[in-house]
Design a protein around this motif. Sequence first.
Motif, PDB file in Angstrom:
ATOM      1  N   ARG A  60       0.813  -1.229   0.000  1.00 42.39           N
ATOM      2  CA  ARG A  60       0.000   0.000   0.000  1.00 42.39           C
ATOM      3  C   ARG A  60       0.841   1.270   0.000  1.00 42.39           C
ATOM      4  O   ARG A  60       0.322   2.354  -0.246  1.00 42.39           O
ATOM      5  CB  ARG A  60      -0.901   0.030   1.241  1.00 42.39           C
ATOM      6  N   MET A  61       2.120   1.153   0.307  1.00 47.96           N
ATOM      7  CA  MET A  61       2.950   2.347   0.462  1.00 47.96           C
ATOM      8  C   MET A  61       3.104   3.082  -0.867  1.00 47.96           C
ATOM      9  O   MET A  61       3.322   2.471  -1.908  1.00 47.96           O
ATOM     10  CB  MET A  61       4.334   1.983   1.004  1.00 47.96           C
ATOM     11  N   ASP A  62       3.015   4.395  -0.803  1.00 51.08           N
ATOM     12  CA  ASP A  62       3.166   5.261  -1.972  1.00 51.08           C
ATOM     13  C   ASP A  62       4.650   5.609  -2.112  1.00 51.08           C
ATOM     14  O   ASP A  62       5.116   6.617  -1.603  1.00 51.08           O
ATOM     15  CB  ASP A  62       2.321   6.521  -1.778  1.00 51.08           C
ATOM     16  N   ILE A  63       5.382   4.742  -2.805  1.00 48.89           N
ATOM     17  CA  ILE A  63       6.836   4.888  -2.924  1.00 48.89           C
ATOM     18  C   ILE A  63       7.208   6.216  -3.572  1.00 48.89           C
ATOM     19  O   ILE A  63       8.223   6.820  -3.209  1.00 48.89           O
ATOM     20  CB  ILE A  63       7.468   3.697  -3.672  1.00 48.89           C
ATOM     21  N   THR A  64       6.407   6.706  -4.484  1.00 47.12           N
ATOM     22  CA  THR A  64       6.703   7.984  -5.139  1.00 47.12           C
ATOM     23  C   THR A  64       6.676   9.119  -4.121  1.00 47.12           C
ATOM     24  O   THR A  64       7.594   9.948  -4.071  1.00 47.12           O
ATOM     25  CB  THR A  64       5.706   8.250  -6.282  1.00 47.12           C
ATOM     26  N   MET A  65       5.640   9.158  -3.293  1.00 49.82           N
ATOM     27  CA  MET A  65       5.528  10.199  -2.274  1.00 49.82           C
ATOM     28  C   MET A  65       6.632  10.063  -1.229  1.00 49.82           C
ATOM     29  O   MET A  65       7.254  11.049  -0.832  1.00 49.82           O
ATOM     30  CB  MET A  65       4.153  10.130  -1.595  1.00 49.82           C
ATOM     31  N   ILE A  66       6.897   8.835  -0.798  1.00 54.58           N
ATOM     32  CA  ILE A  66       7.923   8.598   0.222  1.00 54.58           C
ATOM     33  C   ILE A  66       9.287   9.035  -0.293  1.00 54.58           C
ATOM     34  O   ILE A  66      10.027   9.749   0.388  1.00 54.58           O
ATOM     35  CB  ILE A  66       7.921   7.115   0.646  1.00 54.58           C
ATOM     36  N   HIS A  67       9.631   8.625  -1.512  1.00 56.69           N
ATOM     37  CA  HIS A  67      10.918   9.005  -2.089  1.00 56.69           C
ATOM     38  C   HIS A  67      11.015  10.515  -2.253  1.00 56.69           C
ATOM     39  O   HIS A  67      12.035  11.127  -1.932  1.00 56.69           O
ATOM     40  CB  HIS A  67      11.143   8.307  -3.429  1.00 56.69           C
ATOM     41  N   PRO A 120      18.664   8.118  -3.606  1.00 54.88           N
ATOM     42  CA  PRO A 120      18.132   7.531  -4.840  1.00 54.88           C
ATOM     43  C   PRO A 120      16.893   6.671  -4.576  1.00 54.88           C
ATOM     44  O   PRO A 120      16.760   6.059  -3.507  1.00 54.88           O
ATOM     45  CB  PRO A 120      19.281   6.657  -5.344  1.00 54.88           C
ATOM     46  N   LEU A 121      16.020   6.604  -5.552  1.00 56.83           N
ATOM     47  CA  LEU A 121      14.800   5.813  -5.446  1.00 56.83           C
ATOM     48  C   LEU A 121      15.113   4.356  -5.132  1.00 56.83           C
ATOM     49  O   LEU A 121      14.468   3.749  -4.278  1.00 56.83           O
ATOM     50  CB  LEU A 121      13.986   5.917  -6.742  1.00 56.83           C
ATOM     51  N   ASP A 122      16.099   3.764  -5.803  1.00 61.85           N
ATOM     52  CA  ASP A 122      16.388   2.350  -5.564  1.00 61.85           C
ATOM     53  C   ASP A 122      16.888   2.107  -4.140  1.00 61.85           C
ATOM     54  O   ASP A 122      16.636   1.052  -3.553  1.00 61.85           O
ATOM     55  CB  ASP A 122      17.368   1.783  -6.596  1.00 61.85           C
TER      56      ASP A 122
END
Length: 138
Positions: free
Chosen positions: A9-16, A30-32
């Motif tokens: 469920r985590m919004d990786i775009t927002m978190i990053h 970095p995103l990775d």
Amino acid sequence: MECSDDLRRMDITMIHRFLSEESSWAKGIPLDTVQRGMEHSLCFGGWSEGQQIAFARVITDHASFAYLLDVFVLPEYRGQGYSKQLLEFVFRHPALQGLRRFVLVSSNARGLYQQFGFQTLGKPETYMEILRPALYQR
């Protein structure tokens, strides 16, 4: 606020975006690196009206040690008790019960963390670190 530990469920775009652009501790990450960190941690999120507005993660061995990090509430949602709600959810997690040591590093929000039992280090002279503060700016 609804809380969950479901990584899917985590919004990786927002978190990053928050960590890399707005945080004081992970600028330029970095995103990775964020993705790998999340995959190897317990992750916790908070949602309001279907949108993720808060995040925290815990690195742990599930037996004796845990490290709380990357705790944030999006700026426009601060001051409404969401960080406390998220931390209450984190500290109720079954994998985080009965741990001998729970640590965090924080330059702010100390009052919040003290409400959950955190204190300054009892023996700071026993802690050591390797710190690379500009690692993500390379």
